[in-house]
Scaffold this motif. Structure first.
Motif, PDB file in Angstrom:
ATOM      1  N   TRP A  15      -0.677  14.197   0.757  1.00 47.19           N
ATOM      2  CA  TRP A  15      -1.168  12.859   0.436  1.00 47.19           C
ATOM      3  C   TRP A  15      -0.209  12.111  -0.488  1.00 47.19           C
ATOM      4  O   TRP A  15      -0.040  10.883  -0.363  1.00 47.19           O
ATOM      5  CB  TRP A  15      -2.557  12.935  -0.184  1.00 47.19           C
ATOM      6  N   GLU A  19       1.598   8.756   0.459  1.00 47.70           N
ATOM      7  CA  GLU A  19       1.568   7.580  -0.419  1.00 47.70           C
ATOM      8  C   GLU A  19       2.972   7.067  -0.679  1.00 47.70           C
ATOM      9  O   GLU A  19       3.259   5.882  -0.558  1.00 47.70           O
ATOM     10  CB  GLU A  19       0.876   7.955  -1.733  1.00 47.70           C
ATOM     11  N   ARG A 144      -5.182  11.239  -2.221  1.00 53.70           N
ATOM     12  CA  ARG A 144      -5.526  10.357  -1.099  1.00 53.70           C
ATOM     13  C   ARG A 144      -5.888   8.960  -1.610  1.00 53.70           C
ATOM     14  O   ARG A 144      -5.518   7.945  -1.004  1.00 53.70           O
ATOM     15  CB  ARG A 144      -6.686  10.942  -0.298  1.00 53.70           C
TER      16      ARG A 144
END
Length: 480
Positions: A15, A19, A144
Motif C-alpha cells: 500500500w 501510494e 491504504r
C-alpha cells in the motif's frame, strides 16, 4: 510474531508503494506537462523556495513524530501534546519567514521570492496537523488510507496547477500546487483517520519524547539543510536557469528512487521497532531489505543513466537537454539510497538515535567539504561531489550495525554485489547501443530498454536466481 511482522511489512510495502507510485506518477506527469509550459528559471525559483520550506518543516516536526512511532505505549496525551507544540512552532516560523522574505529576495536578487515565500510558508501550519495524522497511520500501519489521501491531493492539485500554468501564472502554478496538495491531503485524512486531539497538554510527555526525538530531528535537519545548501549555493553562484536544469536533472532519478525508498523507510521503521529486542530477527529483515531493494532500484537507476539523453529529449524537449549530465550523476547517487535507509532505520528502531545523529554529522562534514571544494570549478563538479559523498556516506551508515546487528560492512556489500554487478553489465550493454544509428529517439529508447531487460533478468536468473525468485514471490503474493 515474526510471520505477523513479515505480513505487516508485505502489506505495508504494497500500500505504501501504491501510494508512492500513484502520487509520483501523477507528480511526474505534472512535472512533464509543466516543463513544456514553463522555463528552467521558474523551476530554479521554486527550488530556492523549497530549500527554506524543507528546513522549516523539519523544525516544525522536531523529531517528535518519529519518537511517537518508536514509543511502545504512546497514548492520546502524547499525540495531543505533540500536535499543539507543532502548531505553535509552525506559526512562529511562518511569522519569521513572512518578515525575512524581503531579505531572502534581496540576497538572491529576485523580488518575486518575497510574495512566493509568504504564500508557500502557509503549508507549514497545515503540515503541523497533517504530520500527527500521518503518525497515527504509521503506528497502525494503515497505509491504504495514506494511499487514498495522497493520491487525491496530488490529482486535485495537479489539475489546478496545469490550469494556472496555461493561463500564464508561471512559477505561481507550482507554488499553488504545493499548497492545494497539502490542504486536500489534510482534509481527506481528517475523515479517514478520524483522529481528534484532546484538550490536554503535557510538558512531561513532550520532554520524554524529545529525549529520543531531538536526535532524529537533528539528523534529519542536518541532512535537509546540507541538501538545501547545495540548492542555495548553486542559486547564488550560478544562474537560476542553471539551477533549474540541475534540480530537474536530479528530480527524475530521485522521484523514482525515493518512491521506493520512502515507502521502504515508512514501513521498516515501525516494523523494526516491533522486534527491536530480537537482534537476529532484526538483522534478518535488514538483510532481506538490502537484497530486495537493491534488486529493484539498482537496475532502474542504471537504466535511467543509459537512456538519459533520449528520455530527456522525449519527455522534456530539447530545451532541457542541459539536465542530462545531472540526471546521469544523480542515478549513481540514488542507486545506493535503499541501503542507506535500511541501515539508519535499524539504528533508530533499537533506540540508538544518538548514533544515527553522529553518523549524520560525519556525513555532512564530508558533504560540505566536497561542496566547498567543487563549487569553485563548475556546477558539474558540484553534482559529482554529491555522488562521491553518497558512496562515503554509505560506509558511515553501515559501520554502526557491525556492533548493533553483528552485520559486517563486507557482508552487506557481499549480499548486494551480485545485483550491482549485473546492473552495471546491463548498463554497459545499453550504452553500447549508442554506436548504432536510429531513425529517431523513440526507437533508440525502446531498443535500449529491451536490451537492458533481457541482459538484467537473463544474468539474474543465472547468477542471482535466489534473490530474483524471492522478489518475484513478494510481488506475486496477495496483500491484505
Amino acid at each position: 510474531m515474526k510471520e505477523r511482522v513479515g505480513d505487516n511489512i508485505r502489506s505495508g510495502m504494497f500500500w505504501t508503494f501504491m501510494e508512492r507510485i500513484g502520487t509520483k506518477i501523477v507528480q511526474f506527469a505534472l512535472q512533464l506537462l509543466l516543463a513544456r509550459i514553463l522555463v528552467p528559471e521558474d523551476y530554479g525559483l521554486c527550488a530556492l523556495l523549497l530549500a527554506f520550506i524543507n528546513i522549516a518543516t523539519v523544525l516544525v516536526n522536531s523529531g517528535l513524530n518519529t519518537a511517537l512511532i518508536q514509543k511502545k505505549n504512546a497514548d492520546s496525551l502524547d499525540f495531543s501534546s505533540v500536535l499543539y507544540l507543532s502548531l505553535g512552532i509552525s506559526i512562529a516560523i511562518y511569522v519569521l519567514l513572512f518578515f525575512i522574505s524581503p531579505l531572502i529576495a534581496e540576497f538572491f536578487n529576485d523580488t518575486r521570492l518575497c510574495e512566493l515565500m509568504r504564500v508557500l510558508s502557509i503549508t507549514l501550519v497545515i503540515g503541523a496537523f497533517n504530520s500527527v495524522q500521518l503518525t497515527v497511520l504509521y503506528r497502525k500501519m494503515q497505509f491504504r488510507k495514506l494511499f487514498i489521501a495522497n493520491l487525491s491531493g496530488m490529482i486535485v492539485s495537479a489539475v489546478i496547477s496545469i490550469g494556472l500554468a496555461l493561463m500564464g501564472y508561471g512559477v505561481w502554478s507550482i507554488v499553488i500546487q504545493y499548497l492545494v496538495n497539502r490542504i486536500v491531503i489534510t482534509i481527506t485524512l481528517f475523515f479517514l483517520v478520524r483522529w481528534i486531539p484532546m484538550l490536554e497538554f503535557s510538558w512531561i510527555r513532550i520532554k520524554s519524547l524529545f529525549n529520543f526525538g531531538w536526535k532524529c530531528m537533528a539528523s534529519t535537519f542536518l541532512s535537509t539543510i546540507v541538501t538545501d545548501i547545495y540548492t542555495a549555493v548553486v542559486g547564488k553562484f550560478y544562474t537560476k536557469a542553471q539551477l533549474g536544469t540541475y534540480d530537474t536533472g536530479n528530480k527524475i532519478p530521485s522521484t523514482v528512487s525515493e518512491t521506493f525508498t520512502s515507502s521502504l523507510g515508512s514501513v521498516l521503521f515501525p516494523a523494526f521497532s516491533k522486534i527491536q529486542d530480537d537482534i537476529p530477527k532484526l538483522r534478518g529483515l535488514v538483510v532481506k531489505s538490502n537484497k530486495v531493494s537493491s534488486f529493484l532500484i539498482a537496475p532502474i537507476m542504471l537504466a535511467l543513466l543509459a537512456t538519459a539523453h533520449p528520455l530527456v529529449t522525449i519527455l522534456l524537449t530539447e530545451k532541457w537537454i542541459g539536465a542530462v549530465p545531472f540526471l546521469q550523476m544523480a542515478c549513481v547517487l540514488y542507486a545506493f539510497y535503499p541501503l542507506h535507509v535500511a541501515n539508519i532505520q535499524a539504528i533508530n528502531a533499537i533506540g540508538k538515535s544518538g548514533t544515527a545523529l553522529n553518523c549524520e554529522i560525519q556525513k555532512k562534514i564530508v558533504d560540505l567539504g566536497f561542496l566547498a571544494l567543487m563549487v569553485h570549478f563548475s556546477i558539474y563538479w558540484v553534482a559529482l561531489g554529491r555522488v562521491l559523498t553518497s558512496i562515503i556516506s554509505l560506509w558511515i551508515n553501515m559501520r554502526p550495525n557491525v556492533k548493533f546487528l553483528q552485520y559486517k560492512v563486507q557482508s552487506q556489500i557481499r549480499d548486494v554485489m551480485p545485483t550491482f554487478m549485473i546492473a552495471i553489465l546491463m548498463c554497459a550493454a545499453m550504452c553500447s547501443v549508442n554506436l548504432m544509428q536510429f531513425v529517431n529517439t523513440y526507437v533508440e529508447l525502446i531498443v535500449k530498454l529491451i536490451i537492458g531487460g533481457i541482459v538484467y533478468f537473463g544474468l539474474s536468473y543465472i547468477f542471482n536466481r535466489k534473490t530474483m525468485l524471492y522478489v518475484f514471490k513478494i510481488v506475486m503474493k496477495k496483500n491484505n
